[in-house]
Design a protein around this motif. Structure first.
Motif, PDB file in Angstrom:
ATOM      1  N   ASN A  48       0.860  -1.175   0.000  1.00 15.25           N
ATOM      2  CA  ASN A  48       0.000   0.000   0.000  1.00 15.25           C
ATOM      3  C   ASN A  48       0.903   1.234   0.000  1.00 15.25           C
ATOM      4  O   ASN A  48       1.523   1.550   1.002  1.00 15.25           O
ATOM      5  CB  ASN A  48      -0.913  -0.005   1.218  1.00 15.25           C
ATOM      6  CG  ASN A  48      -1.876   1.149   1.227  1.00 15.25           C
ATOM      7  OD1 ASN A  48      -1.912   1.963   0.308  1.00 15.25           O
ATOM      8  ND2 ASN A  48      -2.681   1.235   2.267  1.00 15.25           N
ATOM      9  N   GLN A  49       0.969   1.918  -1.148  1.00 18.68           N
ATOM     10  CA  GLN A  49       1.834   3.090  -1.261  1.00 18.68           C
ATOM     11  C   GLN A  49       1.158   4.362  -0.770  1.00 18.68           C
ATOM     12  O   GLN A  49       1.809   5.391  -0.654  1.00 18.68           O
ATOM     13  CB  GLN A  49       2.255   3.277  -2.719  1.00 18.68           C
ATOM     14  CG  GLN A  49       3.205   2.213  -3.201  1.00 18.68           C
ATOM     15  CD  GLN A  49       3.657   2.475  -4.614  1.00 18.68           C
ATOM     16  OE1 GLN A  49       3.206   1.835  -5.540  1.00 18.68           O
ATOM     17  NE2 GLN A  49       4.541   3.435  -4.783  1.00 18.68           N
ATOM     18  N   CYS A  50      -0.142   4.320  -0.494  1.00 21.15           N
ATOM     19  CA  CYS A  50      -0.874   5.506  -0.060  1.00 21.15           C
ATOM     20  C   CYS A  50      -0.593   5.794   1.417  1.00 21.15           C
ATOM     21  O   CYS A  50      -0.304   4.890   2.196  1.00 21.15           O
ATOM     22  CB  CYS A  50      -2.371   5.313  -0.268  1.00 21.15           C
ATOM     23  SG  CYS A  50      -2.813   5.046  -1.990  1.00 21.15           S
ATOM     24  N   ALA A  72       4.196   3.520   2.854  1.00 16.65           N
ATOM     25  CA  ALA A  72       3.255   4.642   2.885  1.00 16.65           C
ATOM     26  C   ALA A  72       3.947   5.925   2.441  1.00 16.65           C
ATOM     27  O   ALA A  72       5.085   6.208   2.815  1.00 16.65           O
ATOM     28  CB  ALA A  72       2.684   4.827   4.286  1.00 16.65           C
ATOM     29  N   GLY A  73       3.262   6.689   1.602  1.00 15.59           N
ATOM     30  CA  GLY A  73       3.792   7.966   1.142  1.00 15.59           C
ATOM     31  C   GLY A  73       4.712   7.874  -0.055  1.00 15.59           C
ATOM     32  O   GLY A  73       5.317   8.863  -0.438  1.00 15.59           O
ATOM     33  N   PRO A  85      -5.611   2.896  -2.837  1.00 11.33           N
ATOM     34  CA  PRO A  85      -4.900   1.687  -3.271  1.00 11.33           C
ATOM     35  C   PRO A  85      -5.760   0.803  -4.166  1.00 11.33           C
ATOM     36  O   PRO A  85      -6.977   0.764  -4.040  1.00 11.33           O
ATOM     37  CB  PRO A  85      -4.570   0.985  -1.951  1.00 11.33           C
ATOM     38  CG  PRO A  85      -5.519   1.520  -0.957  1.00 11.33           C
ATOM     39  CD  PRO A  85      -5.897   2.899  -1.403  1.00 11.33           C
ATOM     40  N   LEU A  86      -5.094   0.102  -5.085  1.00 14.25           N
ATOM     41  CA  LEU A  86      -5.726  -0.892  -5.946  1.00 14.25           C
ATOM     42  C   LEU A  86      -5.196  -2.266  -5.549  1.00 14.25           C
ATOM     43  O   LEU A  86      -4.067  -2.380  -5.072  1.00 14.25           O
ATOM     44  CB  LEU A  86      -5.402  -0.623  -7.418  1.00 14.25           C
ATOM     45  CG  LEU A  86      -5.906   0.684  -8.001  1.00 14.25           C
ATOM     46  CD1 LEU A  86      -5.377   0.860  -9.413  1.00 14.25           C
ATOM     47  CD2 LEU A  86      -7.414   0.736  -7.992  1.00 14.25           C
ATOM     48  N   PHE A  87      -5.974  -3.280  -5.751  1.00 14.39           N
ATOM     49  CA  PHE A  87      -5.592  -4.620  -5.332  1.00 14.39           C
ATOM     50  C   PHE A  87      -5.154  -5.457  -6.525  1.00 14.39           C
ATOM     51  O   PHE A  87      -5.617  -5.265  -7.634  1.00 14.39           O
ATOM     52  CB  PHE A  87      -6.752  -5.287  -4.604  1.00 14.39           C
ATOM     53  CG  PHE A  87      -7.206  -4.510  -3.403  1.00 14.39           C
ATOM     54  CD1 PHE A  87      -6.450  -4.498  -2.249  1.00 14.39           C
ATOM     55  CD2 PHE A  87      -8.368  -3.776  -3.442  1.00 14.39           C
ATOM     56  CE1 PHE A  87      -6.845  -3.768  -1.151  1.00 14.39           C
ATOM     57  CE2 PHE A  87      -8.783  -3.042  -2.349  1.00 14.39           C
ATOM     58  CZ  PHE A  87      -8.018  -3.038  -1.197  1.00 14.39           C
ATOM     59  N   GLY A  95       0.376   0.398  -7.741  1.00 14.29           N
ATOM     60  CA  GLY A  95      -0.881  -0.228  -7.346  1.00 14.29           C
ATOM     61  C   GLY A  95      -1.810   0.739  -6.645  1.00 14.29           C
ATOM     62  O   GLY A  95      -2.341   0.440  -5.574  1.00 14.29           O
ATOM     63  N   TYR A  96      -2.009   1.905  -7.235  1.00 12.96           N
ATOM     64  CA  TYR A  96      -2.894   2.917  -6.661  1.00 12.96           C
ATOM     65  C   TYR A  96      -3.483   3.743  -7.790  1.00 12.96           C
ATOM     66  O   TYR A  96      -3.084   3.639  -8.943  1.00 12.96           O
ATOM     67  CB  TYR A  96      -2.142   3.822  -5.679  1.00 12.96           C
ATOM     68  CG  TYR A  96      -0.975   4.564  -6.286  1.00 12.96           C
ATOM     69  CD1 TYR A  96      -1.142   5.830  -6.832  1.00 12.96           C
ATOM     70  CD2 TYR A  96       0.302   4.009  -6.324  1.00 12.96           C
ATOM     71  CE1 TYR A  96      -0.083   6.519  -7.399  1.00 12.96           C
ATOM     72  CE2 TYR A  96       1.358   4.679  -6.889  1.00 12.96           C
ATOM     73  CZ  TYR A  96       1.164   5.939  -7.419  1.00 12.96           C
ATOM     74  OH  TYR A  96       2.208   6.616  -7.981  1.00 12.96           O
ATOM     75  N   GLN A  97      -4.468   4.555  -7.440  1.00 11.24           N
ATOM     76  CA  GLN A  97      -5.021   5.518  -8.385  1.00 11.24           C
ATOM     77  C   GLN A  97      -5.185   6.838  -7.665  1.00 11.24           C
ATOM     78  O   GLN A  97      -5.396   6.884  -6.465  1.00 11.24           O
ATOM     79  CB  GLN A  97      -6.332   5.026  -8.980  1.00 11.24           C
ATOM     80  CG  GLN A  97      -7.453   4.833  -7.996  1.00 11.24           C
ATOM     81  CD  GLN A  97      -8.688   4.247  -8.660  1.00 11.24           C
ATOM     82  OE1 GLN A  97      -8.673   3.926  -9.829  1.00 11.24           O
ATOM     83  NE2 GLN A  97      -9.764   4.116  -7.911  1.00 11.24           N
ATOM     84  N   CYS A  98      -5.066   7.934  -8.420  1.00 10.07           N
ATOM     85  CA  CYS A  98      -5.168   9.279  -7.857  1.00 10.07           C
ATOM     86  C   CYS A  98      -6.529   9.868  -8.240  1.00 10.07           C
ATOM     87  O   CYS A  98      -6.797  10.088  -9.421  1.00 10.07           O
ATOM     88  CB  CYS A  98      -4.033  10.160  -8.376  1.00 10.07           C
ATOM     89  SG  CYS A  98      -2.393   9.533  -7.958  1.00 10.07           S
ATOM     90  N   LEU A  99      -7.369  10.089  -7.246  1.00 10.98           N
ATOM     91  CA  LEU A  99      -8.695  10.661  -7.444  1.00 10.98           C
ATOM     92  C   LEU A  99      -8.652  12.151  -7.144  1.00 10.98           C
ATOM     93  O   LEU A  99      -7.867  12.606  -6.305  1.00 10.98           O
ATOM     94  CB  LEU A  99      -9.698   9.976  -6.510  1.00 10.98           C
ATOM     95  CG  LEU A  99      -9.805   8.466  -6.642  1.00 10.98           C
ATOM     96  CD1 LEU A  99     -10.462   7.872  -5.416  1.00 10.98           C
ATOM     97  CD2 LEU A  99     -10.589   8.125  -7.875  1.00 10.98           C
ATOM     98  N   CYS A 100      -9.495  12.926  -7.790  1.00 13.58           N
ATOM     99  CA  CYS A 100      -9.524  14.372  -7.558  1.00 13.58           C
ATOM    100  C   CYS A 100     -10.039  14.684  -6.157  1.00 13.58           C
ATOM    101  O   CYS A 100     -10.962  14.044  -5.657  1.00 13.58           O
ATOM    102  CB  CYS A 100     -10.414  15.057  -8.597  1.00 13.58           C
ATOM    103  SG  CYS A 100      -9.657  15.176 -10.211  1.00 13.58           S
ATOM    104  N   GLN A 101      -9.440  15.700  -5.538  1.00 12.28           N
ATOM    105  CA  GLN A 101      -9.897  16.199  -4.251  1.00 12.28           C
ATOM    106  C   GLN A 101     -11.247  16.891  -4.442  1.00 12.28           C
ATOM    107  O   GLN A 101     -11.594  17.303  -5.551  1.00 12.28           O
ATOM    108  CB  GLN A 101      -8.887  17.210  -3.687  1.00 12.28           C
ATOM    109  CG  GLN A 101      -7.559  16.620  -3.329  1.00 12.28           C
ATOM    110  CD  GLN A 101      -7.552  15.982  -1.961  1.00 12.28           C
ATOM    111  OE1 GLN A 101      -8.591  15.769  -1.342  1.00 12.28           O
ATOM    112  NE2 GLN A 101      -6.361  15.660  -1.484  1.00 12.28           N
TER     113      GLN A 101
END
Length: 135
Positions: A48-50, A72-73, A85-87, A95-101
Motif C-alpha cells: 500500500n503506497q498511499c 506509505a507515502g 490503493p488498488l488490489f 498499485g494505486y489511483q489518484c482521485l480528484c480532491q
C-alpha cells in the motif's frame, strides 16, 4: 525476473511430557517427539503506497498496535488528488489511483482517475505537466 510469490516456512516442535513416574511437575521433563513443518504460499500480496489516514503505533505509543506501513507515502499523487490503493498488483509499484480532491475535476482529456502504474512510467516532464486536477 520478478516474482509475486512469497514462501514462508513455519516450524513447530511436537513435545510430550516425560513423567518419570512422578506427579511432581518440577521433576518432569519435556521430550521432543517430532517436528511439524508447514509451507505457506502468499500470492499477490499487495503493498500500500498511499499514506495511511488512521492512527499508527507512533501516535498511540502502544507497541502492540498496528505497525506503520514502510511503503506509505511513496505514491506520486499531486496535491490536487488523493491516493486510493488498488488490489492485485503484488510488490510492483503503481498499485494505486489518484482521485480528484473535492472542489477539483479531471481535465477534459482524462477519463476517470489517474492510474498509478501510468504515473510511475511517466518521464519527469510528463509528470510535471500532467496528472493534475482542475479547480
Amino acid at each position: 525476473g520478478r516474482s509475486d510469490k512469497w514462501i514462508i516456512s513455519s516450524v513447530s516442535p511436537i513435545v510430550d511430557i516425560y513423567p518419570r513416574h512422578t506427579e511432581y511437575r518440577h521433576l518432569q521433563s519435556m521430550r521432543n517427539l517430532a517436528v511439524a513443518v508447514t509451507h505457506i504460499d502468499f500470492l499477490m500480496t499487495d503493498i500500500n503506497q498511499c499514506i495511511e489516514v488512521g492512527q499508527t503505533s507512533a501516535q498511540t505509543n502502544d507497541p502492540q498496535s498496528k505497525q506503520p506501513n514502510l511503503f506509505a507515502g511513496t505514491d506520486k499523487c499531486k496535491p490536487t488528488t488523493r491516493c486510493e490503493p488498488l488490489f492485485g498488483f503484488g510488490f510492483r509499484r503503481g498499485g494505486y489511483q489518484c482521485l480528484c480532491q473535492p472542489g477539483f475535476r479531471y481535465p477534459p482529456y482524462q477519463d476517470g482517475p489517474f492510474k498509478g502504474y501510468v504515473i510511475e512510467k511517466a518521464t519527469k516532464e510528463e509528470y510535471q505537466n500532467n496528472f493534475d486536477c482542475i479547480k
